[in-house]
Each structure stands twice: as C-alpha cells, then as structure tokens.
Scaffold this motif. Structure first.
Motif, mmCIF file in Angstrom:
data_model
loop_
_atom_site.group_PDB
_atom_site.id
_atom_site.type_symbol
_atom_site.label_atom_id
_atom_site.label_comp_id
_atom_site.label_asym_id
_atom_site.label_seq_id
_atom_site.Cartn_x
_atom_site.Cartn_y
_atom_site.Cartn_z
ATOM 1 N N GLU A 123 53.843 72.464 -28.593
ATOM 2 C CA GLU A 123 54.234 73.468 -27.588
ATOM 3 C C GLU A 123 53.729 73.075 -26.201
ATOM 4 O O GLU A 123 54.475 73.154 -25.218
ATOM 5 N N TYR A 124 52.461 72.665 -26.113
ATOM 6 C CA TYR A 124 51.905 72.216 -24.836
ATOM 7 C C TYR A 124 52.711 71.050 -24.285
ATOM 8 O O TYR A 124 53.022 70.987 -23.091
ATOM 9 N N PHE A 125 53.033 70.114 -25.151
ATOM 10 C CA PHE A 125 53.719 68.901 -24.747
ATOM 11 C C PHE A 125 55.094 69.222 -24.172
ATOM 12 O O PHE A 125 55.489 68.702 -23.125
ATOM 13 N N ILE A 126 55.828 70.095 -24.859
ATOM 14 C CA ILE A 126 57.171 70.458 -24.404
ATOM 15 C C ILE A 126 57.108 71.222 -23.088
ATOM 16 O O ILE A 126 57.886 70.959 -22.161
ATOM 17 N N VAL A 127 56.172 72.171 -22.986
ATOM 18 C CA VAL A 127 56.045 72.956 -21.751
ATOM 19 C C VAL A 127 55.722 72.046 -20.571
ATOM 20 O O VAL A 127 56.331 72.143 -19.493
ATOM 21 N N LEU A 128 54.763 71.140 -20.766
ATOM 22 C CA LEU A 128 54.389 70.217 -19.695
ATOM 23 C C LEU A 128 55.566 69.326 -19.315
ATOM 24 O O LEU A 128 55.822 69.074 -18.132
ATOM 25 N N GLY A 129 56.301 68.866 -20.327
ATOM 26 C CA GLY A 129 57.457 68.016 -20.064
ATOM 27 C C GLY A 129 58.560 68.748 -19.328
ATOM 28 O O GLY A 129 59.187 68.197 -18.416
ATOM 29 N N VAL A 130 58.816 69.995 -19.706
ATOM 30 C CA VAL A 130 59.846 70.795 -19.038
ATOM 31 C C VAL A 130 59.488 71.014 -17.573
ATOM 32 O O VAL A 130 60.339 70.894 -16.683
ATOM 33 N N GLU A 183 66.388 64.471 -28.212
ATOM 34 C CA GLU A 183 65.722 65.141 -29.330
ATOM 35 C C GLU A 183 65.488 66.622 -29.059
ATOM 36 O O GLU A 183 65.567 67.459 -29.964
ATOM 37 N N THR A 184 65.209 66.981 -27.811
ATOM 38 C CA THR A 184 64.892 68.368 -27.451
ATOM 39 C C THR A 184 65.706 68.771 -26.226
ATOM 40 O O THR A 184 65.465 68.272 -25.121
ATOM 41 N N SER A 185 66.657 69.686 -26.424
ATOM 42 C CA SER A 185 67.608 70.025 -25.360
ATOM 43 C C SER A 185 66.974 70.810 -24.212
ATOM 44 O O SER A 185 67.560 70.910 -23.127
ATOM 45 N N GLU A 186 65.772 71.367 -24.408
ATOM 46 C CA GLU A 186 65.127 72.128 -23.333
ATOM 47 C C GLU A 186 64.933 71.295 -22.063
ATOM 48 O O GLU A 186 64.956 71.826 -20.952
ATOM 49 N N TYR A 187 64.747 69.997 -22.238
ATOM 50 C CA TYR A 187 64.553 69.136 -21.067
ATOM 51 C C TYR A 187 65.813 69.082 -20.206
ATOM 52 O O TYR A 187 65.740 69.112 -18.974
ATOM 53 N N LEU A 188 66.969 68.978 -20.845
ATOM 54 C CA LEU A 188 68.222 68.972 -20.097
ATOM 55 C C LEU A 188 68.467 70.317 -19.426
ATOM 56 O O LEU A 188 68.910 70.374 -18.270
ATOM 57 N N LEU A 189 68.188 71.397 -20.138
ATOM 58 C CA LEU A 189 68.374 72.732 -19.559
ATOM 59 C C LEU A 189 67.490 72.908 -18.329
ATOM 60 O O LEU A 189 67.931 73.442 -17.306
ATOM 61 N N ALA A 190 66.241 72.449 -18.428
ATOM 62 C CA ALA A 190 65.323 72.553 -17.290
ATOM 63 C C ALA A 190 65.803 71.693 -16.130
ATOM 64 O O ALA A 190 65.719 72.105 -14.962
ATOM 65 N N THR A 191 66.324 70.518 -16.424
ATOM 66 C CA THR A 191 66.809 69.616 -15.373
ATOM 67 C C THR A 191 67.980 70.230 -14.624
ATOM 68 O O THR A 191 67.979 70.304 -13.388
ATOM 69 N N ILE A 246 56.508 68.222 -4.184
ATOM 70 C CA ILE A 246 57.201 68.340 -5.470
ATOM 71 C C ILE A 246 57.231 67.000 -6.190
ATOM 72 O O ILE A 246 56.983 66.915 -7.400
ATOM 73 N N ASP A 247 57.517 65.932 -5.452
ATOM 74 C CA ASP A 247 57.543 64.599 -6.050
ATOM 75 C C ASP A 247 56.169 64.213 -6.582
ATOM 76 O O ASP A 247 56.050 63.618 -7.657
ATOM 77 N N THR A 248 55.126 64.564 -5.843
ATOM 78 C CA THR A 248 53.762 64.225 -6.255
ATOM 79 C C THR A 248 53.351 64.968 -7.517
ATOM 80 O O THR A 248 52.734 64.390 -8.422
ATOM 81 N N ILE A 249 53.695 66.248 -7.600
ATOM 82 C CA ILE A 249 53.374 67.023 -8.802
ATOM 83 C C ILE A 249 54.133 66.474 -10.004
ATOM 84 O O ILE A 249 53.577 66.328 -11.106
ATOM 85 N N GLY A 250 55.412 66.136 -9.807
ATOM 86 C CA GLY A 250 56.178 65.525 -10.891
ATOM 87 C C GLY A 250 55.566 64.210 -11.345
ATOM 88 O O GLY A 250 55.460 63.931 -12.545
ATOM 89 N N LEU A 251 55.143 63.391 -10.378
ATOM 90 C CA LEU A 251 54.480 62.124 -10.686
ATOM 91 C C LEU A 251 53.233 62.347 -11.533
ATOM 92 O O LEU A 251 53.021 61.672 -12.549
ATOM 93 N N ALA A 252 52.413 63.307 -11.143
ATOM 94 C CA ALA A 252 51.153 63.574 -11.845
ATOM 95 C C ALA A 252 51.399 64.068 -13.268
ATOM 96 O O ALA A 252 50.710 63.654 -14.214
ATOM 97 N N ILE A 253 52.372 64.955 -13.434
ATOM 98 C CA ILE A 253 52.663 65.501 -14.759
ATOM 99 C C ILE A 253 53.238 64.431 -15.669
ATOM 100 O O ILE A 253 52.826 64.279 -16.829
ATOM 101 N N PHE A 254 54.182 63.651 -15.161
ATOM 102 C CA PHE A 254 54.783 62.611 -15.988
ATOM 103 C C PHE A 254 53.774 61.525 -16.359
ATOM 104 O O PHE A 254 53.872 60.920 -17.428
#
Length: 209
Positions: A4-11, A62-70, A95-103
């Motif tokens: 759950e943590y992994f998916i939330v962070l990824g989304v 594998e997990t469609s939530e990522y596409l929905l979030a995108t 925004i780019d920096t936060i995305g960089l850090a999370i990814f």
C-alpha cells in the motif's frame, strides 16, 4: 515497505512528474495531444526503464492506478493553465524536484526488494528519477537538467545516500523515505537559490606569471 505504501508513493510520484511534463509542454507551446504525450513520457519513462532493467513487470501495466493518476494530473494541469496561463517557473522546478525525490526512493526500494545490493539500488534510484525528465527535456528541445551542471543528479544521489545511511542504522522505513526526499528537495532548491553548479570538468584558470 508494504504494498500500500509503495503504490501510494508511486501514484504521488507519477502525478508530480506528469504535472512537470505538462507544464514544460505548455511553456514550449505544445498543444492538444502533445501535452498528454509529454506528461505521460515524463511520468512513466523512468519507472518503465527501471522495471525493464530489473526484469520486473512494467509497473503501470501491472497496476492501473498509475495511469489514472498520470492522466488525472495532466488534465488538472491543463485546467490550471487555462485559468492561470503564465504559471511561475518556480512551480515547475518545485514539482519536478519533488517527483525526482519520490522516484529516487521508489527506484531504490524496488531494487532492494528485487535482491540487489545497495550500490545497484542507488543507481536504479537515480535512473528512475532522472530518465523521465531526460526524455521530457529532449522532446521539448531543452538541454536536460542533468547535463547542465545543475545540482540535479547529485541531489538525487545525496538523497539516495541518506536513505542508505538510515537503512543501515535500521531506522524505520518511513524515516528513510522522508529523510531521502527531504535531502534531495532541499539540496536542489538551495542550489538554485544560491546558484550552485557542479562543474567537474571546468578548466583551471592559469595563474599569471
């Protein structure tokens, strides 16, 4: 890290990168479906390369939530731009920096879960964080941040080292994540504020005789 943590962070990560892609596309006067292409490429490019290198199923397949979030993030950005046609460049950078850090954190975590050593995990974190933005900048005919001498890849690496240090001390995962993200974001923003560059191959000025 739990699933759950992994998916939330990824989304959250794909959403931030999708927004950064859409903002740069708008700044380069890309219209229509092109904005979607740039946003999707930015959000999913790094994670796709990571999963291919690790031999894992592609995360957004594998997990469609990522596409929905995108797609949701791109749509929200388009609406935002319609009502605020000239967003400040600071929004894009943050925004780019936060995305960089999370990814970066996601890449490290996924590599460790796959059984790699920490040095491979740190490299995979940087790959995940940088590659989507690299594709975005090339498509938009920008010199990628990672190639400008900006504190970008180095901020990502510093965040990775922070994660590795906290992980080695057996600190709970949540603090490893927060520590890594904080270091990456603060280091990147601070370097821009003070104009710090990483000039590894700058020629030395000869001393006068």
């Amino acid at each position: 890290m739990s699933t759950e943590y992994f998916i939330v962070l990824g989304v959250v990560g794909v959403a931030f990168f999708a927004v950064s892609g859409a903002l740069l596309g708008h700044d380069k006067s890309i219209n229509g479906f092109g904005i979607v292409v740039v946003g999707v490429m930015t959000a999913l490019g790094g994670g796709t390369l990571r999963d291919l290198l690790l031999g894992k199923p592609i995360f957004w397949v594998e997990t469609s939530e990522y596409l929905l979030a995108t797609y949701s993030a791109i749509f929200a950005t388009v609406l935002f731009i319609r009502y605020m046609p000239s967003p400040s460049n600071f929004y894009f950078i943050l925004i780019d920096t936060i995305g960089l850090a999370i990814f970066n954190v996601i890449g490290i975590e996924k590599a460790l879960i796959s059984g790699t050593g920490m040095i491979v995990a740190l490299t995979m974190g940087m790959t995940t964080g940088i590659f989507g933005g690299l594709m975005r900048d090339v498509v938009c005919r920008e010199v990628p941040y990672v190639m400008r001498g900006d504190v970008y890849a180095s901020a990502c690496f510093a965040g990775g080292l922070t994660y590795a240090a906290l992980f080695a001390l057996d600190i709970p995962y949540i603090w490893c994540i927060l520590g890594s993200i904080s270091v990456t974001v603060l280091m990147r923003i601070a370097s821009l504020h003070w104009g710090v560059k990483v000039d590894l191959f700058r020629k030395r000025t000869p001393r006068p005789n």
